[in-house]
Write a protein that holds these residues in place. Structure first.
Motif: not given
Length: 178
Positions: A84-112
């Motif tokens: 994937a070009t980028a991976l988006v999660a709603q929370t830091d906790r959810a993103l922690d599952f992936f962040r170590d493996e793909w730190p440069n592709k991960c971003v958090v966008l919380p519900n607005p």
């Protein structure tokens, strides 16, 4: 096309069929970018886009450390999410599952959601739940929990925004608690 898979062979067959139908649609529409939501849909989308070169932004809508998708899907997710070009999660906790493996592709966008949208009177307190009305979201537990504390907090109210197959059951549960 979206029938239930009652065994491994049926599951494999249904998955292959879904990938080919999605790949045909991608060929027909020729998108500039693909946005995909949901763990299994992300896997299917990445499989369908394989070798096409179209950027894919995927978003897991549940915390993958709590939401289990089964061994074959988990294996496919681990293999394909790096594509994937980028991976988006709603929370830091959810993103922690992936962040170590793909730190440069991960971003958090919380519900607005602005708290002001739901507050009409500061003497009244609202607990707000927003989401699909499905078992996974736990609105049944929210309703039951609120029912236990509500008698001691008369200025509090619970408001749930959403639609889904569990709406009638949740409405029944609300009525049951009064």
């Amino acid at each position: 096309l979206l029938s239930d898979s009652h065994n491994f062979i049926a599951g494999l067959s249904n998955t292959i069929r879904r990938v080919w139908v999605l790949r045909a649609e991608l060929s027909r529409t020729v998108p500039d970018i693909i946005l995909s939501f949901g763990d299994r849909t992300n896997v299917l989308t990445l499989l369908a886009n394989f070798g096409r070169g179209v950027p894919v932004v995927i978003s897991d809508r549940a915390d993958p450390s709590c939401h289990k998708i089964g061994a074959p899907w988990s294996w496919l997710r681990r293999c394909l999410y790096p594509k994937a070009t980028a991976l988006v999660a709603q929370t830091d906790r959810a993103l922690d599952f992936f962040r170590d493996e793909w730190p440069n592709k991960c971003v958090v966008l919380p519900n607005p959601i602005e708290a002001q949208t739901f507050l009409s009177n500061y003497d009244v307190y609202k607990i707000v739940g927003v989401g699909r009305l499905v078992a996974q979201k736990g609105f049944d537990r929210l309703i039951d929990s609120f029912a236990m504390v509500a008698p001691n907090h008369p200025k509090w109210s619970l408001v749930i925004y959403g639609e889904g197959p569990n709406r009638k059951e949740l409405e029944r549960r609300i009525a049951q608690h009064g």
